[in-house]
Design a protein around this motif. Structure first.
Motif, PDB file in Angstrom:
ATOM      1  N   ARG A   1       0.838  -1.208   0.000  1.00 29.53           N
ATOM      2  CA  ARG A   1       0.000   0.000   0.000  1.00 29.53           C
ATOM      3  C   ARG A   1       0.867   1.250   0.000  1.00 29.53           C
ATOM      4  N   LEU A   2       1.988   1.177   0.717  1.00 27.74           N
ATOM      5  CA  LEU A   2       2.913   2.308   0.776  1.00 27.74           C
ATOM      6  C   LEU A   2       3.509   2.614  -0.599  1.00 27.74           C
ATOM      7  N   THR A   3       3.861   1.578  -1.355  1.00 32.39           N
ATOM      8  CA  THR A   3       4.538   1.789  -2.638  1.00 32.39           C
ATOM      9  C   THR A   3       3.606   2.345  -3.715  1.00 32.39           C
ATOM     10  N   LYS A   4       2.304   2.325  -3.482  1.00 33.02           N
ATOM     11  CA  LYS A   4       1.375   2.888  -4.461  1.00 33.02           C
ATOM     12  C   LYS A   4       1.598   4.380  -4.644  1.00 33.02           C
ATOM     13  N   ASN A   5       2.147   5.042  -3.623  1.00 34.84           N
ATOM     14  CA  ASN A   5       2.393   6.478  -3.691  1.00 34.84           C
ATOM     15  C   ASN A   5       3.818   6.811  -4.111  1.00 34.84           C
ATOM     16  N   MET A   6       4.567   5.810  -4.575  1.00 31.13           N
ATOM     17  CA  MET A   6       5.956   6.030  -4.942  1.00 31.13           C
ATOM     18  C   MET A   6       6.148   5.780  -6.427  1.00 31.13           C
ATOM     19  N   ASN A   7       7.298   6.236  -6.929  1.00 30.85           N
ATOM     20  CA  ASN A   7       7.634   5.982  -8.325  1.00 30.85           C
ATOM     21  C   ASN A   7       7.798   4.486  -8.558  1.00 30.85           C
ATOM     22  N   SER A   8       7.639   4.067  -9.791  1.00 26.89           N
ATOM     23  CA  SER A   8       7.715   2.650 -10.133  1.00 26.89           C
ATOM     24  C   SER A   8       9.081   2.076  -9.769  1.00 26.89           C
ATOM     25  N   THR A   9       9.085   1.075  -8.917  1.00 19.72           N
ATOM     26  CA  THR A   9      10.298   0.406  -8.477  1.00 19.72           C
ATOM     27  C   THR A   9       9.980  -1.061  -8.247  1.00 19.72           C
ATOM     28  N   GLN A  10      10.921  -1.940  -8.603  1.00 17.73           N
ATOM     29  CA  GLN A  10      10.748  -3.359  -8.355  1.00 17.73           C
ATOM     30  C   GLN A  10      10.911  -3.634  -6.862  1.00 17.73           C
ATOM     31  N   VAL A  11       9.920  -4.300  -6.259  1.00 19.40           N
ATOM     32  CA  VAL A  11       9.970  -4.596  -4.829  1.00 19.40           C
ATOM     33  C   VAL A  11       9.866  -6.104  -4.625  1.00 19.40           C
ATOM     34  N   ASP A  12      10.783  -6.656  -3.822  1.00 16.48           N
ATOM     35  CA  ASP A  12      10.755  -8.069  -3.443  1.00 16.48           C
ATOM     36  C   ASP A  12      10.777  -8.173  -1.924  1.00 16.48           C
ATOM     37  N   TYR A  13      10.365  -9.346  -1.413  1.00 16.88           N
ATOM     38  CA  TYR A  13      10.224  -9.535   0.030  1.00 16.88           C
ATOM     39  C   TYR A  13      10.871 -10.861   0.443  1.00 16.88           C
ATOM     40  N   ILE A  14      11.607 -10.837   1.569  1.00 18.55           N
ATOM     41  CA  ILE A  14      12.195 -12.051   2.118  1.00 18.55           C
ATOM     42  C   ILE A  14      12.006 -12.045   3.631  1.00 18.55           C
ATOM     43  N   PRO A  15      11.477 -13.144   4.199  1.00 16.42           N
ATOM     44  CA  PRO A  15      11.423 -13.265   5.665  1.00 16.42           C
ATOM     45  C   PRO A  15      12.766 -13.780   6.171  1.00 16.42           C
ATOM     46  N   VAL A  16      13.379 -13.066   7.113  1.00 23.83           N
ATOM     47  CA  VAL A  16      14.703 -13.474   7.586  1.00 23.83           C
ATOM     48  C   VAL A  16      14.797 -13.386   9.104  1.00 23.83           C
ATOM     49  N   SER A  17      15.781 -14.068   9.619  1.00 26.53           N
ATOM     50  CA  SER A  17      16.265 -13.835  10.977  1.00 26.53           C
ATOM     51  C   SER A  17      17.775 -13.690  10.866  1.00 26.53           C
ATOM     52  N   ALA A  18      18.250 -12.456  10.932  1.00 28.84           N
ATOM     53  CA  ALA A  18      19.688 -12.218  10.836  1.00 28.84           C
ATOM     54  C   ALA A  18      20.411 -12.877  12.003  1.00 28.84           C
ATOM     55  N   LEU A  19      19.761 -12.913  13.163  1.00 29.44           N
ATOM     56  CA  LEU A  19      20.372 -13.512  14.352  1.00 29.44           C
ATOM     57  C   LEU A  19      20.569 -15.009  14.182  1.00 29.44           C
ATOM     58  N   LYS A  20      19.561 -15.692  13.677  1.00 28.32           N
ATOM     59  CA  LYS A  20      19.610 -17.149  13.546  1.00 28.32           C
ATOM     60  C   LYS A  20      20.145 -17.604  12.191  1.00 28.32           C
ATOM     61  N   GLY A  21      20.217 -16.686  11.228  1.00 30.33           N
ATOM     62  CA  GLY A  21      20.689 -17.049   9.895  1.00 30.33           C
ATOM     63  C   GLY A  21      19.612 -17.576   8.973  1.00 30.33           C
ATOM     64  N   ASP A  22      18.345 -17.450   9.350  1.00 28.81           N
ATOM     65  CA  ASP A  22      17.258 -17.949   8.509  1.00 28.81           C
ATOM     66  C   ASP A  22      17.156 -17.161   7.216  1.00 28.81           C
ATOM     67  N   ASN A  23      17.178 -17.880   6.093  1.00 28.52           N
ATOM     68  CA  ASN A  23      17.023 -17.305   4.753  1.00 28.52           C
ATOM     69  C   ASN A  23      18.082 -16.256   4.440  1.00 28.52           C
ATOM     70  N   ILE A  24      19.259 -16.401   5.022  1.00 24.18           N
ATOM     71  CA  ILE A  24      20.363 -15.506   4.687  1.00 24.18           C
ATOM     72  C   ILE A  24      21.239 -16.153   3.609  1.00 24.18           C
ATOM     73  N   ALA A  25      21.956 -17.212   3.976  1.00 24.34           N
ATOM     74  CA  ALA A  25      22.808 -17.896   2.997  1.00 24.34           C
ATOM     75  C   ALA A  25      22.076 -19.053   2.329  1.00 24.34           C
ATOM     76  N   MET A  26      21.058 -19.591   2.999  1.00 21.97           N
ATOM     77  CA  MET A  26      20.309 -20.712   2.429  1.00 21.97           C
ATOM     78  C   MET A  26      18.870 -20.684   2.929  1.00 21.97           C
ATOM     79  N   ARG A  27      18.013 -21.389   2.217  1.00 20.37           N
ATOM     80  CA  ARG A  27      16.607 -21.453   2.596  1.00 20.37           C
ATOM     81  C   ARG A  27      16.471 -22.044   3.987  1.00 20.37           C
ATOM     82  N   SER A  28      15.540 -21.504   4.764  1.00 20.43           N
ATOM     83  CA  SER A  28      15.363 -21.958   6.139  1.00 20.43           C
ATOM     84  C   SER A  28      14.206 -22.956   6.245  1.00 20.43           C
TER      85      SER A  28
END
Length: 417
Positions: free
Chosen positions: A163-190
């Protein structure tokens, strides 16, 4: 091997330091002495693992001592790509620093704390990314371990951000769920997020396309220095040194010098005493012309028929970077490449409400405010719209009272009077 330049941005305590530390650790980019220092510090997470955030703690300590840190740069590589990370502070008073780090980035990683969701700094940083025309946004929803890797939490934050990006210029947006502390989805799929079928962070960074913006074809050469040795060996030498910021130039090209509008022809292009036939965008060279015309530092050479906008009045998107508010009665200095000219504020067109990203009327600008202002220059300015040519559409504003840089400008359009 190509290079990806990206910026990390987010709010305080959202895990940027841990994320960067995790990337460096998982790619074996931490030097042995750095790793030993971390181990000697004996800082551990609750689960007994090393606290990787310590890698950027030196910057935090310097900030606490009042030392200004604009941007911290980290470097690492994999077999597929080299990377430069520009890490900016999360505190709201350092929003201005993000402009410095983001100006040449190919990608922005926006970190969001899964427990807090989209907050003011998320909106502010995202809007700046849009203004700065960064072609890719990667939203890392961090600390998923603290919400039990709940897909519903991830989905809600993604919906809020979309909803936020609807008010912004066209930009490619991707999403990843991570845990930097545990390493989830950082170097490999969790295995903790079986519902996520996308790439882990490192693989995403290795494969995301760079340089997606169309190449600027119009030739631009801001003159940084006029070289005239006037020695016995070189009595008639006159060269114009600078960096090509768009298109290309070749020997024999017909050019126009701005703002004078006088035309000439390129007779020689020089790089480190070697003669070139062409100079591509990004090359720092010396250009020689057939005619002895009056050209000074701050002037611009362009190809005939490819002139930029030449105007004394223009509108610009602006990020105010000073604790002293904008003074509409003050004369400021505008610097673009090597050109410096006096400017006055003609009108505050609007200010952005960071809560809603709506344009609001305003009679002033304070620290970190974003909006659009109309300027009047003492001298004609040769520019392209920032969205078309970032290198020739960007400028800074300087306070004549203390010589501090007070604003970053992204020029949008000329104003006709």
């Amino acid at each position: 091997m190509d290079l990806l330049k990206f910026i990390t941005a987010g709010s305080v305590d959202d895990g940027k330091s841990t994320l960067i530390g995790r990337l460096l650790y998982d790619t074996d980019s931490i030097l042995d002495d750095q790793l030993e220092a971390i181990q000697r510090a004996n800082r551990k997470n609750d689960d007994g693992t090393l606290d990787l955030a310590i890698l950027t703690d030196g910057l935090k300590a310097e900030r606490e001592q009042g030392i200004t840190i604009d941007v911290a740069y980290k470097y690492f590589h994999t077999e597929k790509r080299k990377f430069i990370i520009a890490d900016t502070p999360g505190h709201i008073q350092y929003t201005r620093n993000m402009v410095t780090g983001a100006s040449n980035a190919d990608l922005a990683i926006i970190l969001i704390d899964a427990r807090k969701g989209v907050v003011e700094q998320t909106r502010r940083h995202s809007f700046l990314v849009s203004l700065l025309a960064i072609p890719n946004i990667l939203v890392c929803i961090n600390k998923m371990d603290m919400v039990d890797y709940d897909k519903a939490v991830f989905d809600k934050i993604q919906a809020d951000y979309e909803r936020l990006t609807k008010n912004m210029n066209s930009t490619q947006v991707d999403y990843i769920p991570v845990s930097a502390l545990k390493g989830d989805n950082i170097a490999m799929r969790s295995p903790n997020t079986p519902w996520y079928d996308g790439k882990p962070l490192l693989e995403f960074l290795e494969t995301v396309e760079v340089n997606q913006q169309p190449e600027v074809q119009q030739a631009r050469f801001p003159v940084q220095w006029v070289i005239r040795p006037q020695t016995a060996e070189l009595p008639d030498y006159r060269g114009y040194a600078g960096r090509v910021v768009g298109g290309s130039f070749a020997v024999g090209d017909r050019i126009v010098a701005l703002p004078s509008g006088v035309a000439s022809t390129i007779t020689r292009i020089e790089l480190a005493s070697e003669s070139l036939t062409t100079a591509e965008s990004g090359a720092s060279v010396i250009i020689h012309l057939a005619d002895d015309i009056d050209i000074s530092r701050g002037d611009m050479l362009v190809k005939a028929g490819e002139q930029p906008v030449l105007s004394q009045s223009f509108e610009s998107d602006i990020c105010w970077m000073d604790t002293r508010p904008l003074d509409v009665n003050q004369t400021y200095l505008l610097q673009q490449h090597g050109k410096t000219t006096k400017v006055k504020i003609q009108d505050i067109v609007y200010r952005i409400d960071i809560e809603t990203l709506e344009r609001t009327a305003s009679d002033g600008f304070g620290l970190n405010d974003i909006g659009r202002i109309q300027f009047k220059c003492a001298d004609p300015l040769a520019f392209d719209r920032y969205a078309f040519n970032k290198a020739n559409g960007g400028a800074i504003l300087i306070d004549t009272r203390n010589n501090l840089t007070v604003a970053a400008l992204m020029i949008s359009e000329p104003v006709d009077h």
